[in-house]
Write a protein that holds these residues in place. Structure first.
Motif, mmCIF file in Angstrom:
data_model
loop_
_atom_site.group_PDB
_atom_site.id
_atom_site.type_symbol
_atom_site.label_atom_id
_atom_site.label_comp_id
_atom_site.label_asym_id
_atom_site.label_seq_id
_atom_site.Cartn_x
_atom_site.Cartn_y
_atom_site.Cartn_z
ATOM 1 N N THR A 1 0.745 -1.102 -0.195
ATOM 2 C CA THR A 1 -0.266 -0.286 -0.137
ATOM 3 C C THR A 1 0.968 1.495 0.054
ATOM 4 O OG1 THR A 1 -1.843 -1.434 1.044
ATOM 5 C CG2 THR A 1 -2.162 1.078 1.124
ATOM 6 N N ILE A 2 1.661 1.685 1.171
ATOM 7 C CA ILE A 2 3.084 2.286 0.704
ATOM 8 C C ILE A 2 3.345 2.592 -0.363
ATOM 9 C CG2 ILE A 2 4.605 3.328 2.422
ATOM 10 C CD1 ILE A 2 3.970 2.010 5.005
ATOM 11 N N LEU A 3 4.188 1.689 -0.743
ATOM 12 C CA LEU A 3 4.563 1.912 -2.153
ATOM 13 C C LEU A 3 3.869 2.808 -3.608
ATOM 14 C CD1 LEU A 3 6.876 -1.576 -2.270
ATOM 15 C CD2 LEU A 3 7.773 1.192 -1.529
ATOM 16 N N MET A 4 2.472 1.477 -3.919
ATOM 17 C CA MET A 4 1.716 2.333 -4.593
ATOM 18 C C MET A 4 1.135 3.421 -4.081
ATOM 19 S SD MET A 4 -0.952 -1.075 -4.511
ATOM 20 C CE MET A 4 -1.970 -0.316 -5.941
ATOM 21 N N LEU A 5 0.822 3.957 -2.942
ATOM 22 C CA LEU A 5 0.697 5.742 -2.361
ATOM 23 C C LEU A 5 2.083 6.091 -3.073
ATOM 24 C CD1 LEU A 5 -0.970 5.562 1.062
ATOM 25 C CD2 LEU A 5 -2.003 5.880 -1.079
ATOM 26 N N VAL A 6 2.813 5.534 -2.445
ATOM 27 C CA VAL A 6 4.460 6.907 -3.643
ATOM 28 C C VAL A 6 4.744 6.936 -4.750
ATOM 29 C CG1 VAL A 6 6.746 7.141 -3.903
ATOM 30 C CG2 VAL A 6 5.862 6.008 -1.321
ATOM 31 N N ALA A 7 3.976 5.805 -5.408
ATOM 32 C CA ALA A 7 3.851 5.743 -6.995
ATOM 33 C C ALA A 7 3.253 6.482 -7.749
ATOM 34 C CB ALA A 7 3.659 4.003 -7.639
ATOM 35 N N GLY A 8 1.733 6.221 -7.045
ATOM 36 C CA GLY A 8 0.763 6.716 -7.468
ATOM 37 C C GLY A 8 0.892 9.055 -6.855
ATOM 38 N N GLY A 9 1.633 9.517 -5.807
ATOM 39 C CA GLY A 9 2.231 10.467 -5.641
ATOM 40 C C GLY A 9 2.698 10.441 -6.755
ATOM 41 N N GLU A 10 4.159 10.174 -7.254
ATOM 42 C CA GLU A 10 4.920 10.660 -8.374
ATOM 43 C C GLU A 10 4.107 10.616 -9.438
ATOM 44 O OE1 GLU A 10 9.122 8.357 -6.928
ATOM 45 O OE2 GLU A 10 8.032 7.504 -7.605
ATOM 46 N N PHE B 1 0.889 2.080 -14.763
ATOM 47 C CA PHE B 1 0.065 0.677 -15.526
ATOM 48 C C PHE B 1 0.647 -0.763 -15.170
ATOM 49 C CE2 PHE B 1 -2.459 -2.095 -18.058
ATOM 50 C CZ PHE B 1 -3.187 -2.502 -17.542
ATOM 51 N N ASP B 2 2.168 -0.843 -15.490
ATOM 52 C CA ASP B 2 2.929 -1.927 -15.411
ATOM 53 C C ASP B 2 3.715 -2.006 -13.498
ATOM 54 O OD1 ASP B 2 4.522 -4.418 -16.627
ATOM 55 O OD2 ASP B 2 6.169 -2.490 -15.296
ATOM 56 N N TYR B 3 3.196 -0.938 -13.081
ATOM 57 C CA TYR B 3 3.398 -1.282 -11.568
ATOM 58 C C TYR B 3 2.364 -1.925 -11.323
ATOM 59 C CZ TYR B 3 4.994 0.382 -6.795
ATOM 60 O OH TYR B 3 4.810 -0.169 -5.827
ATOM 61 N N PHE B 4 1.040 -1.519 -11.304
ATOM 62 C CA PHE B 4 0.112 -1.859 -10.501
ATOM 63 C C PHE B 4 -0.518 -2.833 -11.251
ATOM 64 C CE2 PHE B 4 -2.411 2.798 -9.812
ATOM 65 C CZ PHE B 4 -1.426 2.718 -8.272
ATOM 66 N N TYR C 1 -1.984 -8.008 -10.066
ATOM 67 C CA TYR C 1 -1.876 -9.182 -10.286
ATOM 68 C C TYR C 1 -0.760 -9.493 -11.632
ATOM 69 C CZ TYR C 1 -7.088 -6.510 -10.582
ATOM 70 O OH TYR C 1 -7.597 -5.980 -10.266
ATOM 71 N N SER C 2 0.280 -10.282 -10.400
ATOM 72 C CA SER C 2 1.152 -10.418 -10.868
ATOM 73 C C SER C 2 0.980 -12.236 -11.624
ATOM 74 C CB SER C 2 1.706 -11.155 -9.677
ATOM 75 O OG SER C 2 1.099 -12.096 -9.144
ATOM 76 N N ASP C 3 0.057 -12.996 -11.479
ATOM 77 C CA ASP C 3 0.150 -13.968 -13.230
ATOM 78 C C ASP C 3 -0.518 -13.200 -14.430
ATOM 79 O OD1 ASP C 3 0.068 -15.665 -10.855
ATOM 80 O OD2 ASP C 3 -2.158 -15.817 -10.723
ATOM 81 N N LEU D 1 10.431 -7.690 -6.531
ATOM 82 C CA LEU D 1 10.971 -6.748 -5.582
ATOM 83 C C LEU D 1 11.924 -5.501 -6.396
ATOM 84 C CD1 LEU D 1 10.795 -5.620 -2.843
ATOM 85 C CD2 LEU D 1 12.956 -6.704 -2.104
ATOM 86 N N ALA D 2 12.669 -6.278 -7.578
ATOM 87 C CA ALA D 2 13.669 -5.296 -8.226
ATOM 88 C C ALA D 2 13.166 -4.547 -9.193
ATOM 89 C CB ALA D 2 14.598 -5.611 -8.771
ATOM 90 N N VAL D 3 12.272 -5.231 -9.361
ATOM 91 C CA VAL D 3 11.416 -3.892 -10.830
ATOM 92 C C VAL D 3 10.709 -2.754 -9.706
ATOM 93 C CG1 VAL D 3 9.472 -4.542 -12.261
ATOM 94 C CG2 VAL D 3 10.746 -5.966 -11.849
ATOM 95 N N ILE D 4 9.851 -3.508 -8.800
ATOM 96 C CA ILE D 4 8.806 -2.661 -7.947
ATOM 97 C C ILE D 4 9.716 -1.136 -7.663
ATOM 98 C CG2 ILE D 4 8.034 -1.685 -6.087
ATOM 99 C CD1 ILE D 4 6.805 -4.419 -5.827
ATOM 100 N N PHE D 5 10.883 -1.259 -7.368
ATOM 101 C CA PHE D 5 11.790 -0.345 -6.484
ATOM 102 C C PHE D 5 12.515 0.074 -7.854
ATOM 103 C CE2 PHE D 5 11.779 -2.144 -2.429
ATOM 104 C CZ PHE D 5 11.460 -1.032 -1.986
#
Length: 312
Positions: free
Chosen positions: A7-16, A64-67, A72-74, A265-269
């Motif tokens: 949730t925190i990472l998604m909020l950071v991504a959404g803010g950026e 979009f790729d991040y979310f 939906y990792s599958d 995790l590498a892709v997310i960061f």
């Protein structure tokens, strides 16, 4: 990762993403309103609007790729839609880089002072070839992005999912090898616009040094318009170079994650870091452009006045 961390990472991504869209949309909106008023688009406005548009598309693709990766990792491993996302990320990535390079070249030809015949001829022609140059960047970016759709197929995604299993087949190894060379190819191509922007920056320094030496010989003040134009252009170019280097490292982490442990995790960061470049550079461009800076000041004071009126 835990739900709270996600949730925190998604909020950071959404803010950026929100900050980047606001900054780039502001550039496009101000230039569009100016065109509607004057019925004429200056070359610098064409470049800035094209750059802002490409970065909005890049921000949308990365987010979009991040979310999809988080929620939906599958799909990120097996969905055919991911081939489209991979293509558009590569396309908008290279397009924004090439447009930023065009901006660096434009600053160089418009502000630098050299008297070589080839430089003077190109300085005279620069306004006439802007549209064709930007269109050429679009075609070239689309062309070099096509290999990503060929190598990142469903079989490769499956191999990524099973990469830590001991029974990897030869087909998986071949797919990974093909992706590795495609990844190297895409990252090497990005070195060329970086080199061009760096060369423009160095030549601007040389031009500024020669100009200041001339001013000293003529006992003229240093705060002349040409010096300020040089300094402003150099700030825009050097900020692009620094942010671009950070973005390249993040892009390299994200695209090379298939060969790393904890690839998700590498892709997310990598994507969180990558969002900084298209989000923050727009505000540097706004501050370095007189028209955009004045418009931003007017918006700031109007917002401040409205908020002050509501509070009191």
């Amino acid at each position: 990762m835990s739900y709270k961390v996600n949730t925190i990472l998604m909020l950071v991504a959404g803010g950026e993403f929100l900050v980047g869209v606001i900054g780039n949309a502001f550039i496009g909106l101000v230039n569009f309103m100016d065109w509607k008023k004057k019925k004429k688009f200056a070359s610098i406005d064409v470049i800035l609007t094209s750059l802002a548009t490409s970065r909005i598309c890049l921000l949308c693709t990365i987010l979009f790729d991040y979310f999809v990766l988080v929620l939906y990792s599958d799909v990120s491993y097996y969905g055919k839609e991911m081939r489209i996302i991979d293509f558009f990320w590569t396309l908008t990535n290279h397009l924004s880089v090439w447009f930023a390079t065009c901006l660096s070249i434009f600053y160089f030809f418009k502000i630098a002072n050299f008297f070589h015949p080839l430089f003077l001829w190109m300085k005279w022609r620069i306004d006439k070839v802007i549209l064709r140059t930007l269109l050429g960047c679009l075609i070239f970016s689309a062309f070099i992005s096509l290999p990503i759709t060929v190598n990142l197929n469903e079989d490769f995604r499956y191999c990524v999912k099973a990469k830590w299993k001991t029974n990897l087949t030869l087909k998986c190894r071949v797919n990974k090898t093909g992706y590795f060379f495609t990844n190297v190819y895409l990252n090497l191509i990005m070195l060329f616009p970086l080199s061009v922007s760096l060369l423009s920056f160095l030549l601007l320094i040389l031009s500024l040094w020669r100009h200041k030496r001339k001013m000293q010989l003529n006992a003229t003040g240093h705060r002349d318009p040409s010096t300020e134009a040089h300094v402003g252009a150099m700030k825009a170019v050097i900020s692009f170079l620094l942010l671009f280097v950070v973005y390249c490292l993040a892009f390299l982490i994200a695209t090379s994650s298939y060969f790393m442990p904890d690839s998700e995790l590498a892709v997310i960061f990598g994507e969180l870091i990558a969002l900084i470049y298209p989000s923050s550079h727009s505000f540097i461009l706004i501050e370095g452009n007189n028209k955009l800076r004045r418009a931003s000041r007017r918006v700031f004071w109007k917002v401040k006045y409205i908020l002050k009126g509501r509070l009191f």
